[in-house]
Design an enzyme around this catalytic site. Structure first.
Site, PDB file in Angstrom:
ATOM      1  N   GLU A   1      -5.180   3.479   6.328  1.00 53.99           N
ATOM      2  CA  GLU A   1      -4.803   3.241   4.929  1.00 53.99           C
ATOM      3  C   GLU A   1      -5.361   4.386   4.073  1.00 53.99           C
ATOM      4  O   GLU A   1      -4.777   4.770   3.061  1.00 53.99           O
ATOM      5  CB  GLU A   1      -5.372   1.894   4.462  1.00 53.99           C
ATOM      6  CG  GLU A   1      -5.056   1.582   3.020  1.00 53.99           C
ATOM      7  CD  GLU A   1      -5.664   0.275   2.532  1.00 53.99           C
ATOM      8  OE1 GLU A   1      -5.493  -0.763   3.200  1.00 53.99           O
ATOM      9  OE2 GLU A   1      -6.317   0.303   1.471  1.00 53.99           O
TER      10      GLU A   1
ATOM     11  N   ARG B   1       0.839  -1.213   0.000  1.00 53.60           N
ATOM     12  CA  ARG B   1       0.000   0.000   0.000  1.00 53.60           C
ATOM     13  C   ARG B   1       0.873   1.263   0.000  1.00 53.60           C
ATOM     14  O   ARG B   1       0.594   2.228   0.709  1.00 53.60           O
ATOM     15  CB  ARG B   1      -0.948   0.021   1.204  1.00 53.60           C
ATOM     16  CG  ARG B   1      -1.884  -1.143   1.273  1.00 53.60           C
ATOM     17  CD  ARG B   1      -2.887  -1.142   0.106  1.00 53.60           C
ATOM     18  NE  ARG B   1      -3.762  -2.286   0.224  1.00 53.60           N
ATOM     19  CZ  ARG B   1      -3.512  -3.472  -0.338  1.00 53.60           C
ATOM     20  NH1 ARG B   1      -2.438  -3.645  -1.097  1.00 53.60           N
ATOM     21  NH2 ARG B   1      -4.345  -4.476  -0.194  1.00 53.60           N
TER      22      ARG B   1
ATOM     23  N   SER C   1     -10.955  -0.880   3.269  1.00 50.75           N
ATOM     24  CA  SER C   1     -10.146  -1.069   4.482  1.00 50.75           C
ATOM     25  C   SER C   1      -9.697   0.284   5.002  1.00 50.75           C
ATOM     26  O   SER C   1      -8.990   1.006   4.296  1.00 50.75           O
ATOM     27  CB  SER C   1      -8.910  -1.909   4.168  1.00 50.75           C
ATOM     28  OG  SER C   1      -9.301  -3.113   3.555  1.00 50.75           O
TER      29      SER C   1
HETATM   30  C1  LIG Z   1     -15.511  -0.770  -1.067  1.00 51.14           C
HETATM   31  C2  LIG Z   1     -14.031  -0.480  -1.264  1.00 51.14           C
HETATM   32  C3  LIG Z   1     -13.160  -1.530  -1.472  1.00 51.14           C
HETATM   33  C4  LIG Z   1     -11.796  -1.290  -1.663  1.00 51.14           C
HETATM   34  N1  LIG Z   1     -10.961  -2.352  -1.862  1.00 51.14           N
HETATM   35  C5  LIG Z   1      -9.644  -2.157  -2.046  1.00 51.14           C
HETATM   36  C6  LIG Z   1      -8.762  -3.270  -2.261  1.00 51.14           C
HETATM   37  O1  LIG Z   1      -9.176  -4.417  -2.316  1.00 51.14           O
HETATM   38  N2  LIG Z   1      -7.437  -3.012  -2.423  1.00 51.14           N
HETATM   39  C7  LIG Z   1      -6.940  -1.744  -2.394  1.00 51.14           C
HETATM   40  O2  LIG Z   1      -5.722  -1.592  -2.560  1.00 51.14           O
HETATM   41  N3  LIG Z   1      -7.738  -0.678  -2.201  1.00 51.14           N
HETATM   42  C8  LIG Z   1      -9.082  -0.842  -2.019  1.00 51.14           C
HETATM   43  N4  LIG Z   1      -9.900   0.233  -1.806  1.00 51.14           N
HETATM   44  C9  LIG Z   1      -9.324   1.585  -1.744  1.00 51.14           C
HETATM   45  C10 LIG Z   1      -9.414   2.373  -3.071  1.00 51.14           C
HETATM   46  O3  LIG Z   1     -10.374   1.836  -3.924  1.00 51.14           O
HETATM   47  C11 LIG Z   1      -8.087   2.431  -3.808  1.00 51.14           C
HETATM   48  O4  LIG Z   1      -7.093   2.980  -2.983  1.00 51.14           O
HETATM   49  C12 LIG Z   1      -8.157   3.259  -5.100  1.00 51.14           C
HETATM   50  O5  LIG Z   1      -6.965   3.128  -5.847  1.00 51.14           O
HETATM   51  C13 LIG Z   1      -8.403   4.734  -4.827  1.00 51.14           C
HETATM   52  O6  LIG Z   1      -8.701   5.341  -6.061  1.00 51.14           O
HETATM   53  P1  LIG Z   1      -9.442   6.736  -6.141  1.00 51.14           P
HETATM   54  O7  LIG Z   1      -9.380   7.171  -7.565  1.00 51.14           O
HETATM   55  O8  LIG Z   1     -10.798   6.641  -5.550  1.00 51.14           O
HETATM   56  O9  LIG Z   1      -8.486   7.624  -5.243  1.00 51.14           O
HETATM   57  P2  LIG Z   1      -8.798   8.905  -4.347  1.00 51.14           P
HETATM   58  O10 LIG Z   1      -9.489   8.463  -3.097  1.00 51.14           O
HETATM   59  O11 LIG Z   1      -9.481   9.951  -5.149  1.00 51.14           O
HETATM   60  O12 LIG Z   1      -7.318   9.408  -3.997  1.00 51.14           O
HETATM   61  C14 LIG Z   1      -6.442   8.583  -3.236  1.00 51.14           C
HETATM   62  C15 LIG Z   1      -5.109   9.347  -3.046  1.00 51.14           C
HETATM   63  O13 LIG Z   1      -4.470   9.543  -4.293  1.00 51.14           O
HETATM   64  C16 LIG Z   1      -4.238  10.941  -4.541  1.00 51.14           C
HETATM   65  N5  LIG Z   1      -4.489  11.180  -5.965  1.00 51.14           N
HETATM   66  C17 LIG Z   1      -5.693  11.143  -6.608  1.00 51.14           C
HETATM   67  N6  LIG Z   1      -5.530  11.362  -7.915  1.00 51.14           N
HETATM   68  C18 LIG Z   1      -4.194  11.553  -8.130  1.00 51.14           C
HETATM   69  C19 LIG Z   1      -3.398  11.830  -9.263  1.00 51.14           C
HETATM   70  N7  LIG Z   1      -3.921  11.939 -10.485  1.00 51.14           N
HETATM   71  N8  LIG Z   1      -2.061  11.971  -9.094  1.00 51.14           N
HETATM   72  C20 LIG Z   1      -1.494  11.836  -7.864  1.00 51.14           C
HETATM   73  N9  LIG Z   1      -2.199  11.574  -6.744  1.00 51.14           N
HETATM   74  C21 LIG Z   1      -3.537  11.434  -6.871  1.00 51.14           C
HETATM   75  C22 LIG Z   1      -5.242  11.641  -3.661  1.00 51.14           C
HETATM   76  O14 LIG Z   1      -4.828  12.950  -3.341  1.00 51.14           O
HETATM   77  C23 LIG Z   1      -5.296  10.745  -2.452  1.00 51.14           C
HETATM   78  O15 LIG Z   1      -4.214  10.996  -1.600  1.00 51.14           O
HETATM   79  C24 LIG Z   1     -11.287   0.028  -1.631  1.00 51.14           C
HETATM   80  C25 LIG Z   1     -12.180   1.100  -1.442  1.00 51.14           C
HETATM   81  C26 LIG Z   1     -13.544   0.850  -1.256  1.00 51.14           C
HETATM   82  C27 LIG Z   1     -14.485   2.001  -1.077  1.00 51.14           C
END
Ligand SMILES: Cc1cc2nc3c(=O)[nH]c(=O)nc-3n(C[C@H](O)[C@H](O)[C@H](O)COP(=O)(O)OP(=O)(O)OC[C@H]3O[C@@H](n4cnc5c(N)ncnc54)[C@H](O)[C@@H]3O)c2cc1C
Length: 344
Positions: free
Chosen positions: A339, A169, A243
């Site tokens: 996380e 992570r 998580s």
């Molecule tokens: C139901 C559920 C299940 C999940 N299961 C998993 C799993 O199995 N495994 C796992 O690893 N994660 C899981 N996650 C967490 C999440 O889905 C991942 O971390 C995902 O990659 C986040 O993507 P996002 O676009 O929503 O990021 P965001 O929440 O929008 O951003 C996350 C971080 O990245 C930064 N960021 C966003 N865009 C950019 C960019 N273009 N450049 C640089 N930084 C940026 C943001 O500032 C923030 O710090 C889960 C979440 C949920 C809600």
């Protein structure tokens, strides 16, 4: 402001975070191309006022109800095949593509590699930030490099997978490059035959057997989707960000202490000799599973997931998280770390 970007004032982020928390951003800007991102970072006012880079909002906790400064939402969409052989295909994907739609696209093409990462919310461009992982596979296994716009210069940079320094992570984008760049596209390599299928993790194999299916990228994806849907709350129905805490790495002595409490305490030996403990188990053992305070709670089936039952605020979810951290520290002498990214 000399920019062609659409800038919105006083913008609600409720639909842009999977916790469904109400938070008003002072300014909200969407970028649909690499050039948009460059325009943004080259605008001294916008660049210096950036308070949040936002993808799908599935890994953030908005800890306040008002967010000063500017939110930049990256919505760059494109899918490009760079090259292919009989064995593999290399692709470049825009940061704003929804992750799961992209995984389904690889499966429709018969490619292998992303199947275990099915149904993870969020966008492609955010996946490298925390090196998303599930069911024995991490982004690290399929990503070959990342393009980003440097905030200081506005130029486009490229990091190979090795330079991304992926860990559990974790990546360079959470460390040295944190707040210094905007990810705009991600490169991947997928197999076209001789797929490296992983079915040993969790209940994937049981799910395949129950469905009477042989392992393939598509059947593994179906199995992972079925398992996830049975275990994890759907953010569209119950606000959450997956998580909430990382699994902590602990010493053998700390693990012996956990085993003295419960001989079945889960722990996974790591190459460096530490033990990866299960944060969900610790939270459950501390008595928090199913706990609810107002509309902030700990999921009844999965203690690692904090939930918003409807009207919880970011500060309320954060207060609950801090209480859990303090309690686990007191009971087990183990420090939990979020996380999710805390914003506000
Ligand atoms: C139901 C559920 C299940 C999940 N299961 C998993 C799993 O199995 N495994 C796992 O690893 N994660 C899981 N996650 C967490 C999440 O889905 C991942 O971390 C995902 O990659 C986040 O993507 P996002 O676009 O929503 O990021 P965001 O929440 O929008 O951003 C996350 C971080 O990245 C930064 N960021 C966003 N865009 C950019 C960019 N273009 N450049 C640089 N930084 C940026 C943001 O500032 C923030 O710090 C889960 C979440 C949920 C809600």
């Amino acid at each position: 402001m000399s920019t062609g970007l659409a800038v919105h004032g006083a913008f609600s982020l409720k639909a842009f975070n999977t916790f469904g928390l109400e938070c008003t951003a002072e300014r909200f800007v969407e970028a649909f191309s690499v050039e948009d991102v460059q325009t943004f970072v080259r605008d001294p006012f916008l660049n210096s006022s950036l308070s949040l880079l936002l993808g799908g909002g599935s890994n953030v906790l908005l800890t306040a109800t008002h967010l000063p400064g500017t939110v930049l939402h990256v919505a760059i969409k494109h899918r490009e095949v760079l090259q292919e052989t009989l064995d593999y295909v290399d692709v470049r994907i825009g940061a704003g593509e929804p992750w799961h739609d992209f995984v389904l696209w690889t499966l429709e093409n018969g490619w292998g590699g992303a199947e275990n990462l099915s149904l993870i919310p969020g966008q492609v461009g955010t996946a490298p930030v925390q090196n998303i992982g599930a069911y024995g596979v991490e982004l690290n296994d399929i990503c070959t490099g990342v393009h980003f716009v440097e905030r200081e210069s506005g130029t486009v940079g490229y990091y190979t997978r090795e330079q991304c320094a992926f860990g559990y992570r974790d990546s360079v984008f959470k460390k040295e490059l944190k707040d210094k760049c905007v990810l705009v596209s991600v490169d991947f390599r997928f197999t076209k035959r001789n797929h490296l299928l992983k079915t040993h993790y969790g209940t994937v194999e049981d799910q395949l057997t129950a469905a009477g299916q042989l392992p393939s990228p598509k059947t593994i994806s179906d199995a992972v989707i079925a398992i996830r849907q049975s275990k994890l709350p759907d953010p569209a129905k119950l606000g959450n960000s997956g998580s909430f805490f990382k699994n902590p790495y602990i010493s053998k002595e700390q693990f012996s202490f956990l085993q003295s409490i419960d001989a079945n305490a889960p722990g996974y030996l790591q190459p460096a000799g530490e033990i990866k403990a299960a944060a969900g188990w610790l939270i459950e053992k501390a008595g928090w599973k199913g706990f609810r305070r107002g509309d902030a709670g700990v999921h009844a089936l999965q203690a690692l997931v904090l939930v918003n039952y409807g009207q919880a605020t970011g500060p309320e979810i954060w207060e609950l998280a801090q209480d859990i951290i303090a309690d686990v520290q007191e009971k087990f002498k183990i420090g939990l770390e979020p996380e999710v990214n805390l914003v506000g």
